[in-house]
Design a protein around this motif. Structure first.
Motif, PDB file in Angstrom:
ATOM      1  N   MET A   1      44.369  32.492  47.526  1.00 49.03           N
ATOM      2  CA  MET A   1      43.028  32.299  47.017  1.00 49.03           C
ATOM      3  C   MET A   1      42.937  33.002  45.661  1.00 49.03           C
ATOM      4  SD  MET A   1      39.311  33.476  48.609  1.00 49.03           S
ATOM      5  CE  MET A   1      39.836  33.231  50.259  1.00 49.03           C
ATOM      6  N   THR A   2      42.388  32.288  44.691  1.00 45.00           N
ATOM      7  CA  THR A   2      42.258  32.870  43.360  1.00 45.00           C
ATOM      8  C   THR A   2      41.049  33.797  43.303  1.00 45.00           C
ATOM      9  OG1 THR A   2      40.809  31.144  42.522  1.00 45.00           O
ATOM     10  CG2 THR A   2      43.190  30.738  42.367  1.00 45.00           C
ATOM     11  N   GLY A   3      41.005  34.598  42.252  1.00 44.82           N
ATOM     12  CA  GLY A   3      39.863  35.489  42.063  1.00 44.82           C
ATOM     13  C   GLY A   3      38.570  34.721  41.896  1.00 44.82           C
ATOM     14  N   THR A   4      38.635  33.583  41.221  1.00 44.47           N
ATOM     15  CA  THR A   4      37.437  32.758  41.022  1.00 44.47           C
ATOM     16  C   THR A   4      36.937  32.202  42.345  1.00 44.47           C
ATOM     17  OG1 THR A   4      38.187  32.176  38.811  1.00 44.47           O
ATOM     18  CG2 THR A   4      36.509  30.767  39.795  1.00 44.47           C
ATOM     19  N   THR A   5      37.851  31.718  43.170  1.00 44.96           N
ATOM     20  CA  THR A   5      37.471  31.194  44.485  1.00 44.96           C
ATOM     21  C   THR A   5      36.859  32.293  45.340  1.00 44.96           C
ATOM     22  OG1 THR A   5      39.256  29.574  44.352  1.00 44.96           O
ATOM     23  CG2 THR A   5      38.312  29.986  46.538  1.00 44.96           C
ATOM     24  N   ALA A   6      37.457  33.473  45.318  1.00 39.73           N
ATOM     25  CA  ALA A   6      36.915  34.601  46.094  1.00 39.73           C
ATOM     26  C   ALA A   6      35.518  34.958  45.618  1.00 39.73           C
ATOM     27  CB  ALA A   6      37.848  35.808  45.989  1.00 39.73           C
ATOM     28  N   ALA A   7      35.315  34.956  44.307  1.00 36.89           N
ATOM     29  CA  ALA A   7      33.989  35.289  43.764  1.00 36.89           C
ATOM     30  C   ALA A   7      32.947  34.255  44.189  1.00 36.89           C
ATOM     31  CB  ALA A   7      34.063  35.392  42.246  1.00 36.89           C
ATOM     32  N   ILE A   8      33.312  32.988  44.133  1.00 38.24           N
ATOM     33  CA  ILE A   8      32.385  31.921  44.529  1.00 38.24           C
ATOM     34  C   ILE A   8      32.038  32.041  46.013  1.00 38.24           C
ATOM     35  CG2 ILE A   8      32.179  29.421  44.879  1.00 38.24           C
ATOM     36  CD1 ILE A   8      33.783  29.132  42.218  1.00 38.24           C
ATOM     37  N   LEU A   9      33.049  32.233  46.848  1.00 37.41           N
ATOM     38  CA  LEU A   9      32.799  32.380  48.288  1.00 37.41           C
ATOM     39  C   LEU A   9      31.963  33.623  48.584  1.00 37.41           C
ATOM     40  CD1 LEU A   9      36.254  31.289  49.756  1.00 37.41           C
ATOM     41  CD2 LEU A   9      34.094  30.003  49.761  1.00 37.41           C
ATOM     42  N   PRO A  60      36.287  43.355  37.462  1.00 38.93           N
ATOM     43  CA  PRO A  60      35.768  42.405  38.453  1.00 38.93           C
ATOM     44  C   PRO A  60      35.005  43.112  39.580  1.00 38.93           C
ATOM     45  CG  PRO A  60      37.970  41.751  37.823  1.00 38.93           C
ATOM     46  CD  PRO A  60      37.717  43.100  37.177  1.00 38.93           C
ATOM     47  N   TRP A  61      35.475  44.281  40.023  1.00 39.12           N
ATOM     48  CA  TRP A  61      34.760  45.015  41.064  1.00 39.12           C
ATOM     49  C   TRP A  61      33.350  45.367  40.590  1.00 39.12           C
ATOM     50  CZ3 TRP A  61      34.168  45.674  45.909  1.00 39.12           C
ATOM     51  CH2 TRP A  61      33.401  46.714  46.380  1.00 39.12           C
TER      52      TRP A  61
END
Length: 149
Positions: A1-9, A60-61
């Protein structure tokens, strides 16, 4: 899972979970919603402090923290509104048959304190975070505010 996907979820989960929690608290019988608003006020204050702290963290955090704090602040205002604690000067139902400007004035009288509180919170958050490298929480709150308007 990419960082972008994790952020969206993460964003979707936090938004829907907090919405469900607020609706659950606001629909409890009796004075429970009002007490829940009072009990969660320290959480909102801590979220303001967290948002201020996260403003200096451009990682990002820091963005995750800022987003979460903005949602907590927004959620407290919504709970305060839905519980009936922060409304406006008029608590009477809208008179039947009102149209146009008189209906707008009646609606404003019912919502004024809540809307002014949100506007004041936006100004305070902007004052705290405008010069910070991480404005993600401020932008989150601003999007919610202007989407509501």
């Amino acid at each position: 899972m990419t960082g972008t996907t994790a952020a969206i979820l993460f964003g979707i989960f936090v938004w829907w979970f907090s919405t469900g929690a607020i609706l659950w608290l606001a629909t409890r019988p009796g004075r429970w919603p009002a007490w829940a608003t009072v009990w969660t006020a320290p959480v909102a204050v801590a979220a303001v402090a967290g948002l201020w702290r996260a403003g200096g963290d451009p990682t990002p955090w820091g963005a995750f923290e800022a987003f979460s704090c903005a949602i907590l602040i927004w959620g407290w205002f919504e709970l305060a509104f839905l519980s009936g604690l922060v409304l406006g000067p008029s608590k009477a139902p809208c008179p039947p048959g009102l149209k146009g400007w008189p209906r707008f004035v009646a609606a404003w009288r019912a919502l004024a304190h809540h809307e002014l509180g949100l506007a004041a919170a936006l100004v305070i958050l902007a004052a705290l975070g405008w010069e910070e490298p991480n404005r993600f929480g401020l932008y989150t709150f601003a999007v919610l505010f202007f989407a509501r308007i």
